[in-house]
Each structure stands twice: as structure tokens, then as C-alpha cells.
Design an enzyme around this catalytic site. Structure first.
Site, PDB file in Angstrom:
ATOM      1  N   HIS A  25     -12.419  -5.953   8.160  1.00 40.60           N
ATOM      2  CA  HIS A  25     -13.129  -5.606   6.925  1.00 40.60           C
ATOM      3  C   HIS A  25     -14.292  -4.669   7.234  1.00 40.60           C
ATOM      4  O   HIS A  25     -15.297  -4.682   6.538  1.00 40.60           O
ATOM      5  CB  HIS A  25     -13.649  -6.867   6.213  1.00 40.60           C
ATOM      6  CG  HIS A  25     -12.548  -7.738   5.700  1.00 40.60           C
ATOM      7  ND1 HIS A  25     -11.901  -8.649   6.497  1.00 40.60           N
ATOM      8  CD2 HIS A  25     -11.966  -7.813   4.485  1.00 40.60           C
ATOM      9  CE1 HIS A  25     -10.969  -9.257   5.793  1.00 40.60           C
ATOM     10  NE2 HIS A  25     -10.982  -8.776   4.567  1.00 40.60           N
TER      11      HIS A  25
ATOM     12  N   TYR B 278      -6.694  -1.635   5.485  1.00 35.63           N
ATOM     13  CA  TYR B 278      -5.301  -1.901   5.101  1.00 35.63           C
ATOM     14  C   TYR B 278      -4.614  -0.662   4.546  1.00 35.63           C
ATOM     15  O   TYR B 278      -3.645  -0.750   3.803  1.00 35.63           O
ATOM     16  CB  TYR B 278      -5.265  -3.046   4.077  1.00 35.63           C
ATOM     17  CG  TYR B 278      -6.049  -4.240   4.550  1.00 35.63           C
ATOM     18  CD1 TYR B 278      -5.825  -4.768   5.821  1.00 35.63           C
ATOM     19  CD2 TYR B 278      -7.051  -4.811   3.772  1.00 35.63           C
ATOM     20  CE1 TYR B 278      -6.572  -5.830   6.290  1.00 35.63           C
ATOM     21  CE2 TYR B 278      -7.796  -5.877   4.231  1.00 35.63           C
ATOM     22  CZ  TYR B 278      -7.555  -6.375   5.498  1.00 35.63           C
ATOM     23  OH  TYR B 278      -8.296  -7.421   5.970  1.00 35.63           O
TER      24      TYR B 278
ATOM     25  N   GLU C 297       0.806  -1.225   0.000  1.00 30.57           N
ATOM     26  CA  GLU C 297       0.000   0.000   0.000  1.00 30.57           C
ATOM     27  C   GLU C 297       0.841   1.277   0.000  1.00 30.57           C
ATOM     28  O   GLU C 297       0.465   2.268  -0.644  1.00 30.57           O
ATOM     29  CB  GLU C 297      -0.969   0.007   1.193  1.00 30.57           C
ATOM     30  CG  GLU C 297      -2.156  -0.939   1.069  1.00 30.57           C
ATOM     31  CD  GLU C 297      -1.816  -2.409   1.319  1.00 30.57           C
ATOM     32  OE1 GLU C 297      -0.673  -2.697   1.766  1.00 30.57           O
ATOM     33  OE2 GLU C 297      -2.666  -3.274   1.082  1.00 30.57           O
TER      34      GLU C 297
ATOM     35  N   GLN D 129      -7.680  -1.269  -1.422  1.00 30.68           N
ATOM     36  CA  GLN D 129      -8.740  -2.282  -1.501  1.00 30.68           C
ATOM     37  C   GLN D 129      -9.703  -2.248  -0.308  1.00 30.68           C
ATOM     38  O   GLN D 129     -10.909  -2.363  -0.470  1.00 30.68           O
ATOM     39  CB  GLN D 129      -8.068  -3.654  -1.602  1.00 30.68           C
ATOM     40  CG  GLN D 129      -8.941  -4.734  -2.124  1.00 30.68           C
ATOM     41  CD  GLN D 129      -8.120  -5.943  -2.538  1.00 30.68           C
ATOM     42  OE1 GLN D 129      -7.598  -6.663  -1.661  1.00 30.68           O
ATOM     43  NE2 GLN D 129      -7.990  -6.190  -3.826  1.00 30.68           N
ATOM     44  N   PHE D 130      -9.152  -2.113   0.872  1.00 34.17           N
ATOM     45  CA  PHE D 130      -9.965  -2.001   2.093  1.00 34.17           C
ATOM     46  C   PHE D 130      -9.354  -0.917   2.974  1.00 34.17           C
ATOM     47  O   PHE D 130      -8.138  -0.924   3.181  1.00 34.17           O
ATOM     48  CB  PHE D 130      -9.970  -3.314   2.887  1.00 34.17           C
ATOM     49  CG  PHE D 130     -10.730  -4.429   2.236  1.00 34.17           C
ATOM     50  CD1 PHE D 130     -12.094  -4.601   2.479  1.00 34.17           C
ATOM     51  CD2 PHE D 130     -10.086  -5.319   1.386  1.00 34.17           C
ATOM     52  CE1 PHE D 130     -12.793  -5.637   1.878  1.00 34.17           C
ATOM     53  CE2 PHE D 130     -10.790  -6.349   0.783  1.00 34.17           C
ATOM     54  CZ  PHE D 130     -12.139  -6.516   1.023  1.00 34.17           C
TER      55      PHE D 130
END
Ligand code: TPP
Ligand code: MG
Length: 718
Positions: free
Chosen positions: A519, A475, A449, A471-472
Site C-alpha cells: 500500500h 495493484y 484491473e 484503487q492502489f
């Protein structure tokens, strides 16, 4: 140069002098000496309390001056570190400009007096503004080298970049390379390794110079680097040209540097020079190396001082005699003295100017020009479909846009595209874009990242418009330093000479059922806390189209938060609003008017508030709902208007109750609109704990409709 020297050697020994002529050899020495004298002058100024910090390049002058001979000023792109004074002098930065930074003057071209000394940056010479963070430059230089290759094939993108704000600083030359340097300690940062991984797999024209002085402040090399040698560790990177040199010897450095530079210019891939240098003084004037280096060690280093070695060499080889050396040094001393006097007399920046260049002075995303009318057409799209449709539309308009992140491509193995449907993001938000626009514009990255964001910054600095995906949200943390210390600050710290208007799309939030602690995270307040960054969070497909387009078209870095739970809901779908539909930042949406109480919210709570309001309506209670849409900046006028109207207000948000985003809104209402309130401002938010995997526990943690209706009724009792 005013010093005139006799040509004593008709034909120089090309092997011994590495093909350099006498004037160039003298120039090398002069630059090294000038660099040292500037450091010494700064040290003096620091001791007189006329400047507040000093970090010197002493001991690093030879390799950096040699690199300065090899780079093309204003053509190659340069990410130097604080010990690269001689390099910057070679490239064209003047002694006065350096001392203007040292004293923090208004006219300091690197930062307008905003940064500490030796934080180089000069738009004219493509010297990209530096922060204090050791290692962040690596991944940014990768993005910059990617821009080099991109412009090679995309002339339209180059033309568009030149037309955009700050387009005068957009340059591309088919022969250009990117230079990045750092100390031995900085190679321990993960970003160094992340950058090498990408540089080698993409064969980027990127030259690393690692200036190994054996210490990172007090930490010696054997503790810093396994086996004590960074070149040994990096030799196995495929396609990486690795070479070692005595960085205190300008001629050896030049020869080794030339090979490496040629390798990069020939587009054979990246190169790494491991230059052994000395740190002639302590780390900085805040350090005393006697505390951890022995007298013998320091004496041994002193023998390797590049300046005394090279002046002796020039005398021994008959290129300069003692008198000529003295004349040259006297002339440099005069130049430094004059520059110092001028810097000390220079104006400091004004206090008001501190607010200038936090955001773009050229494009105001809050202005009415972004207030467009939708031209709705076609079948209704979900939020996630709207992300893909808007990106696609913008990409066809603007070739500067690149889209990348983990899994965002349809298929990295392009041959597979004939046989498979394609991935296009774990949520399908980028589905079909690679197929349509090509693998150089839409591509997967390694799972890293910090480098995703750093590469985006590097590209944006070069005039591209990267739209990178995290992506999330859970993270995003490896990229925190790139975001907080780089992305947000670029324009401000360079006083408007550089900018990094990248868009970061981030999937965020809970209510996924079973998302668990990793998540489901919120945390928008962490980023709304960062000046320089715009943060938006749409709750409908229509707002996705409008706000994402504004994010792309504006000139500031934007964090575009996409709530995962909202991606595929039927209730927030919309027809496509047309290819010029934009929504200004900082303008809330009145979701529903009401006369008893106001609910100020955003994201996934908007719909919950609507459900709650419908229930309350049946009980005769009229609630007004405000969807902020944009979190930084936010619409204070809309907030104030609804508070003044209803005098009872709930701020509902999914982030932690304490220190969450809505806590700030509630605090400001209490502070500025206290007289308007008939009841305390009430927060309805997530519990101050973690989201659990079990749906039941998750339901208890996240704010649900029932919690809203209960809070409303309680407030109405006042
Ligand atoms: C990310 C980060 N961590 C820590 C620091 C504090 N710091 C500044 S310089 C330095 C040592 C750097 O050593 P090295 O990379 O070997 O460069 P040198 O100063 O020796 O040339 C440290 C720890 C920082 N500026 N940034
Ligand atoms: Mg070091």
C-alpha cells in the site's frame, strides 16, 4: 464481380443452402479463395525478402467469410485477430490495402506501415486497430459494447462525441453489435475470462468467435484448455449463447453464426461461437509445424481444407462448373497480382513521420489555452474533496464521461441508496457521483484491473471519456499490458485513425503509516517511460482541480497520480477554482523562490521540501523549490532556469533511488547543464528496497525532511 455464371437452379434448397442465394454462395467462395491467394502472395513476398513476416488465415476462411456476411460493414464494431483476413475482405478491406500493410507502405490504412502484416484496422469499416497481444481485444470489445448500450440511452453523449476530435469515426446504430475473435490459445488469457464475466453480467451485445485450430503455435488444445473444449467450459456463463460449428464449412458456420448474431442484435446478451478450424500452414513463416505435428495429423487436416471442400460442393450442387471455378480463380489471381504490383511500388513512410500521432494533433494540453486563472470561492477543500468536486463539475458539462473502478460507486444496489450514505471510493474520491449522475455513468466493476483499463480503452475508442480508477498503484500490474501495449499505443499504431484518451486515476505513494509493501508503492518512472501516455502528479488541491480538468479535456490518455498521503492534509487545501480552471501539462510551479540551492521535486516531497526550506531559512540558507506537477511531459525550461540560477541542485523523489523518476532528471541536468553546476547533482529518494509495515522502518526508507536538509548542507560545502 466480373465472373458471370449461369443460373442453373431456379429455386435453391433453402435448408441445404441456409437461405443463401447463388450469388452469395459464389461470393463466399470467391472471398475465401481471395483470402488464401493473398496469403500465398505474401508468403512468396516473404521468401523473396520483400516483406518481413507472414501469418496466414489459411484454414480459417470459411467461418470468417461467413461471419463477414452476417456483420454489417461500418455499423457493427469489429475486434478481429490476425487470422480474420476473409472477414475483413467481406467487410470491405481491399486486397491492395492488405498488401500495403504487408509491405509496410505509407498508405496502409491500418497503421501507415507501422505494424506487422495482418494487424487489421480500418476506421471506415469500424475494424478497430489490433495489436500483437493475444487476448487484449476481449476486454476492449467489452468496453465497446458498453458504449453501444450507453449511446442507446445517452443521445447527448453521442452528439458530444461526434463533435470531439476524430468525431467523424464515432458511430452508433440501435441495431449494432460488437464482434471479437481469437484463437483457442488466447482463451487462456485472464482477459478472456474477465471479459466474459462482465459481458454476461451486463448482457452486452458482444459476439465472441473462437477459432479453434487445435494449436497455439506448438501447444495442443489438451494442454491449453482443461478438457480440450472452450465451449464446454463456457456453457455455464449465465445468459451466454454458446454454439459449436465446423468452421471449415461456410454454410454451417453461417447458420450457427446467424443465430448468435440475432441473439446479440435482439439484446438478449453475449454469444460465443466455438468454431473448429484447421491451421492449414504452420503458425507463421517463423514456425515449422513439422517439428511438432505428425505427417498423419497434417494429412488429416489437409482433408478438411475449407477451400477444396467448398469448391467441390459448389460443383456437386451445380452452382458452378469446373470452368467457372477456373475463371473465378483466374480473375482472383489477376486481382492479387495487380494489388501486389501496386503495393510493391508504394511509398514507404518517411522517417520523420515516425513521430507523428504519438499524441493528439488536435489538442495540445501543454498549450497556453490551458493556462487559466482560478476563480476561487467557497470553503477550502482537501485534495480528495477536490477530486470529487472536479469530477462532478466535468460530468455535468460532458455526458461522455463515465467513472468506474473498484468501490467507486456510492452503492451498486441502488435501493440501498435511500438508506445509506454511500461508499464513493475507498478514499471517497468519487463520493456522491453515482447519486448525482446515475448508475450507468458511475459504477463498480469486478475486481479485475486489466478489464478496468481495457474497458476504458474500448469506451474511449468509441468516443466516450472514461475516467477509471485503479484503487492502489500497488495493484496496477494486472493492467500493465493494457496500459503499455494498448492505451499508450493506440493512436500511434493506427496512424491516428483510432485513439484511446482515457483517464486513469491512481492512488499512489507511501507515508501512510503502516501501509507496508503493498500500500506504499511508487513507480511513476515505469509509466513516464511509455510514449503516448501523459503522467501527472499534483501536490495541492488547486493543482488537482486544474490538472484533472486538463486530463479530462485533453485528447491523450492520462495517468493521474493521486498521492494518498496528500488526500486529506490541511496544508495543501484550496478553495474551488471554478468550473473552467485548467493547468497546462508540462508546466512546473515555483513553490518558493531561493538563491542558494534548488530542490526539484513533486508529490509528497513538495511539502517536506517546504518544511526543510523553512528550517534552512532560519540557518541563513535560501532554497528554491520547484514542483514539477507534470511528469510526462515535464518542464525542462523551469528545471534549466533554476539550475542556471543556483548552480546547486537536489532532485528529491519518493520512487526508488536507482532508476527512479528523478534519476532521469538528474542525468539530464548532468548531461545538458554540466557547465552550470558548482556541485554534483544530488538525488534524495527512497531506499532501493521495500516499504515495511512498521512506521519506523517506513520512515527510514522514504525520504524525510531531515534527509533533505542534510543533503542541502553537504552540497553547499562544495
Ligand atoms: C500476450 C501474448 N503472449 C504471447 C504471444 C506470442 N504468440 C503469438 S500467437 C500465439 C499463439 C496463439 O494461438 P491461438 O490463440 O490458438 O491462435 P492461432 O495462432 O492458433 O490462430 C502466441 C503464443 C503474443 N502475441 N501475445
Ligand atoms: Mg490456435
Amino acid at each position: 464481380m466480373a465472373v458471370q455464371t449461369r443460373v442453373k437452379v431456379a429455386k435453391l434448397d433453402t435448408v441445404k443452402f441456409r437461405g443463401l442465394d447463388r450469388d452469395t454462395l459464389v461470393r463466399l467462395y470467391r472471398t475465401m479463395f481471395l483470402s488464401r491467394r493473398l496469403d500465398d502472395r505474401e508468403i512468396q513476398l516473404k521468401r523473396q525478402n520483400k516483406i518481413y513476416f507472414q501469418i496466414s488465415s489459411a484454414g480459417h476462411e470459411a467461418v470468417t467469410a461467413a461471419m463477414g456476411l452476417l456483420l454489417r460493414p461500418g455499423v457493427d464494431w469489429v475486434y478481429p485477430y490476425y487470422r480474420d483476413r476473409a472477414l475483413c475482405l467481406m467487410l470491405g478491406v481491399t486486397p491492395l490495402e492488405m498488401l500495403l500493410q504487408a509491405v509496410g507502405a505509407r498508405d496502409d490504412p491500418a497503421s501507415g506501415g507501422r505494424q506487422m502484416p495482418s494487424h487489421w484496422g480500418h476506421a471506415k469499416w469500424n475494424i478497430v486497430s489490433r495489436s500483437s497481444c493475444t487476448g487484449t481485444q476481449f476486454v476492449q470489445s467489452v468496453g465497446s459494447a458498453e458504449a453501444t448500450l450507453y449511446y442507446e440511452d445517452r443521445q447527448k453523449a453521442l452528439a458530444q462525441a461526434k463533435k470531439a476530435p476524430l468525431g467523424k469515426h464515432v458511430h452508433y446504430d440501435s441495431n449494432e453489435i460488437v464482434y471479437v475473435s481469437a484463437g483457442d490459445g488466447a482463451t487462456s488469457e485472464g482477459e478472456f475470462w474477465e471479459s466474459l464475466n462482465v459481458a454476461c453480467s451486463k448482457k452486452l451485445p458482444l459476439l465472441y468467435v473462437i477459432e479453434d485450430n487445435g494449436y497455439a503455435i506448438s501447444v495442443p488444445i489438451e494442454v491449453q484448455t482443461a478438457g480440450g473444449s472452450i465451449s464446454r467450459l463456457t456453457r455455464s456463463f449465465p445468459g451466454l449463447h454458446v454454439a459449436e460449428c465446423d468452421g471449415t464449412d461456410p454454410l454451417e458456420s453461417y447458420a450457427v453464426g446467424k443465430e448468435a448474431v440475432d441473439y446479440c442484435r435482439q439484446r438478449r446478451g453475449p454469444a460465443l461461437i466455438h468454431a473448429h478450424v484447421i491451421r492449414h500452414y504452420s503458425h507463421s513463416l517463423s514456425d515449422d509445424e513439422k517439428l511438432y505435428k505428425t505427417a498423419e495429423e497434417r494429412e488429416e487436416e489437409a482433408h478438411r481444407d475449407p477451400l477444396s471442400k467448398f469448391s467441390l460442393f459448389l460443383i456437386r450442387e451445380g452452382l458452378l462448373d469446373q470452368k467457372e471455378i477456373e475463371a473465378l480463380e483466374a480473375e482472383v489471381d489477376r486481382e492479387v497480382r495487380e494489388a501486389g504490383d501496386a503495393a510493391l511500388a508504394a511509398e514507404p513512410p518517411s522517417i520523420e513521420s515516425i513521430r507523428v500521432n504519438v499524441y493528439s494533433p488536435d489538442i495540445d494540453p501543454t498549450s497556453g489555452s490551458f493556462d487559466a486563472q482560478p476563480q476561487l470561492h467557497g470553503a477550502p477543500k482537501t485534495m480528495v474533496e477536490m477530486v470529487a468536486a472536479t469530477l462532478s463539475d466535468e460530468m455535468s458539462r460532458d455526458e461522455r464521461i463515465t467513472v468506474f473502478g473498484e468501490d467507486v460507486a456510492d452503492a451498486s444496489r441502488e435501493d440501498n441508496l435511500k438508506h445509506v450514505k454511500g461508499k464513493g471510493g475507498v478514499f471517497k474520491a468519487t463520493s456522491g457521483l453515482q447519486r448525482k449522475y446515475g448508475a450507468d455513468r458511475v459504477f463498480n466493476t469486478p475486481l479485475a484491473e486489466a478489464s478496468i483499463v481495457g474497458r476504458a480503452i474500448g469506451m474511449a475508442v468509441r468516443g466516450l471519456k472514461p475516467v477509471a480508477e485503479i484503487q492502489f498503484f500497488d495493484y496496477i500490474w494486472p493492467a500493465m499490458m493494457q496500459i503499455r501495449d494498448e492505451l499508450c499505443v493506440f493512436r500511434w499504431r493506427s496512424n491516428g485513425n483510432f485513439k484511446s484518451p482515457a483517464v486513469l486515476r491512481v492512488a499512489i505513494g507511501g507515508y501512510l503509516t503502516g501501509g507496508g509493501v503493498y500500500h506504499s508503492q511508487s513507480g511513476e518512472s515505469i509509466f513516464t517511460h511509455c510514449p503516448g501516455l501523459r503522467v501527472v502528479m499534483p501536490s495541492t488541491a488547486l493543482d488537482v482541480a486544474g490538472l484533472l480538468r486538463t486530463a479530462i479535456r485533453c485528447d491523450d490518455p492520462v495517468m493521474f497520480l493521486e498521492h494518498k498521503h496528500l488526500y486529506r492534509q490541511p496544508y495543501n487545501r484550496s478553495e474551488y477554482p471554478g468550473s473552467d480552471y485548467t493547468v497546462p501539462f508540462g508546466k512546473a510551479r515555483v513553490v518558493k523562490e531561493g538563491t542558494d540551492i534548488s530542490i526539484i521535486t513533486y508529490g509528497a516531497i513538495v511539502h517536506r521540501a517546504e518544511v526543510a526550506a523553512a528550517q534552512l531559512e532560519r540557518e541563513g540558507i535560501s532554497a528554491e523549490i520547484i514542483d514539477l506537477r507534470s511528469l510526462s511531459p515535464y518542464d525542462w525550461e523551469a528545471i534549466a532556469a533554476t539550475v542556471r540560477k543556483n548552480h546547486r541542485v537536489i532532485v528529491a523523489y519518493e520512487d526508488m533511488l536507482s532508476f527512479g523518476y528523478g534519476a532521469e532528471i538528474a542525468a539530464r541536468i548532468a548531461q545538458e547543464l554540466f557547465d552550470e553546476l558548482d556541485a554534483p547533482v544530488t538525488r534524495v529518494a527512497a531506499m532501493d528496497t521495500f516499504c515495511a509495515y512498521q512506521p519506523k522502518l517506513e520512515d527510514a526508507i522514504l525520504p524525510q525532511t531531515e534527509r533533505l536538509t542534510t543533503a542541502v548542507k553537504k552540497l553547499l560545502e562544495y
